[in-house]
Design a protein around this motif. Structure first.
Motif, short mmCIF file in Angstrom:
data_model
loop_
_atom_site.label_atom_id
_atom_site.label_comp_id
_atom_site.label_asym_id
_atom_site.label_seq_id
_atom_site.Cartn_x
_atom_site.Cartn_y
_atom_site.Cartn_z
N ARG A 83 0.82 -1.21 0.00
CA ARG A 83 0.00 0.00 0.00
C ARG A 83 0.86 1.26 0.00
NH1 ARG A 83 -5.21 -1.05 4.00
NH2 ARG A 83 -5.80 -3.10 3.15
N LEU A 84 0.27 2.33 -0.51
CA LEU A 84 0.92 3.63 -0.49
C LEU A 84 0.53 4.37 0.80
CD1 LEU A 84 0.32 4.70 -4.21
CD2 LEU A 84 2.41 3.77 -3.19
N PRO A 85 1.32 5.35 1.21
CA PRO A 85 1.04 6.05 2.47
C PRO A 85 -0.37 6.60 2.59
CG PRO A 85 3.25 6.58 1.75
CD PRO A 85 2.62 5.77 0.64
N HIS A 86 -0.93 7.13 1.49
CA HIS A 86 -2.27 7.73 1.59
C HIS A 86 -3.35 6.69 1.84
CE1 HIS A 86 -2.51 6.58 -2.73
NE2 HIS A 86 -3.80 6.50 -2.49
N GLU A 87 -3.01 5.42 1.69
CA GLU A 87 -3.96 4.35 1.95
C GLU A 87 -3.93 3.88 3.39
OE1 GLU A 87 -4.39 1.83 -2.02
OE2 GLU A 87 -2.28 1.97 -1.41
N LEU A 88 -3.06 4.46 4.20
CA LEU A 88 -2.95 4.11 5.61
C LEU A 88 -3.34 5.29 6.49
CD1 LEU A 88 0.50 2.25 5.66
CD2 LEU A 88 -1.77 1.28 5.30
N SER A 89 -3.65 4.99 7.73
CA SER A 89 -3.95 6.04 8.70
C SER A 89 -2.65 6.70 9.17
CB SER A 89 -4.68 5.46 9.90
OG SER A 89 -3.80 4.61 10.66
N GLY A 90 -2.78 7.83 9.86
CA GLY A 90 -1.59 8.49 10.39
C GLY A 90 -0.81 7.60 11.35
N GLY A 91 -1.53 6.89 12.21
CA GLY A 91 -0.86 5.99 13.14
C GLY A 91 -0.14 4.87 12.44
N GLN A 92 -0.74 4.30 11.40
CA GLN A 92 -0.10 3.24 10.64
C GLN A 92 1.14 3.76 9.91
OE1 GLN A 92 -3.57 2.15 8.36
NE2 GLN A 92 -3.96 0.33 9.62
N CYS A 93 1.04 4.98 9.37
CA CYS A 93 2.21 5.56 8.70
C CYS A 93 3.34 5.81 9.70
CB CYS A 93 1.82 6.86 8.00
SG CYS A 93 1.01 6.62 6.41
N GLN A 94 3.01 6.24 10.91
CA GLN A 94 4.07 6.46 11.89
C GLN A 94 4.69 5.13 12.30
OE1 GLN A 94 6.26 8.40 12.42
NE2 GLN A 94 5.57 9.94 13.90
N ARG A 95 3.92 4.08 12.39
CA ARG A 95 4.48 2.75 12.66
C ARG A 95 5.44 2.35 11.52
NH1 ARG A 95 1.81 -0.37 16.74
NH2 ARG A 95 0.09 0.84 17.64
#
Length: 253
Positions: free
Chosen positions: A136-148
């Protein structure tokens, strides 16, 4: 015992402006030192100097596990960089918008010529991120998932020190606790040292072992967390902890 990180008489200038003025502190292995203070006090400039992203003035010392960083150049500095890594404030800005999460996480491994096979899944599991999200690309994840994902990327090269620059301030309050708990768990499991840049005093009190308070480019007080909050010695610290403002504050970077 040699500290994991030892900063002595650090000076950072931007032209005529002194953003960091003879700052000294240390971080032990497995310890969190919070660096806190009002906006513009020099916290991020200090972090950039520690990460060798900003060269300090002559006479400054930044030693990682006893090795002086300020004199290293090129290949020598590149060889040491895997041992200290940043985690940035904005999880979306720190990830390439057009690169799948799995490839972003393993990019440091490719850059340093290390094996990549299977590592994306291992690192994602380490930070509580479903490996199925690797494509997945970053925009497909939540902010918390991107920080993980950003934390997983920082851990890819097996660092001993993480410089956490406001790592949860851009996240929704509902997900902040999960990231803080993850960082605490990783510290316990991996023995990491953290330099934790943060203005949120509630979070500092909960998360840090020791606290250094900055004002106008200088550290005015350093103490174990419970001592600093229960019995601050410096007048500025007392004012800062109660939400006051000080005329010692000045603009910085």
């Amino acid at each position: 015992m040699t500290p994991l990180l030892e900063v002595t008489d650090l000076v950072v200038r931007y032209g005529e402006h002194t953003a960091v003025d003879r700052v000294s502190f240390r971080v032990e292995e497995g310890e969190t030192l919070a660096l806190t203070g009002e906006s513009g006090c020099g916290k991020s400039s200090t972090a950039n100097a520690v990460l060798a992203l900003r060269r300090p003035e002559r006479g400054s010392s930044v030693r990682f596990a006893g090795q002086e960083l300020t004199t290293l150049r090129g290949r020598e500095l590149r060889a040491l960089r895997p041992r200290f890594q940043p985690v940035f404030q904005d999880p979306y800005a720190s990830l390439s918008p057009r690169t799948p999460i799995g490839a972003t996480i393993t990019e440091p491994l490719r850059v340093h010529g290390r094996p990549v096979a299977g590592r994306a899944a291992e690192l994602m599991e380490l930070v509580g991120l479903d490996p199925a999200y690797a494509g997945r690309l970053p925009h497909e994840l939540s902010g918390g998932q991107c920080q993980r994902a950003g934390i997983a990327r920082a851990l890819a090269l097996g660092p001993r020190l993480l410089v956490l620059d406001e790592p949860v301030s851009a996240l929704d309050p509902s997900v902040r606790a999960g990231i803080v708990n993850l960082l605490a768990d990783l510290q316990d499991r991996l023995g990491l040292g953290y330099l934790f840049i943060c203005h949120d005093l509630t979070l500092v009190r909960h998360f840090a072992h020791r606290v250094a308070v900055m004002s106008a480019g200088r550290i005015v007080e350093t103490a174990p967390t419970h001592e600093l909050f229960d019995a601050p010695r410096d007048p500025y610290t007392r004012q800062f902890l109660t939400g006051g403002r000080s005329d010692r504050r000045r603009e910085g970077r």
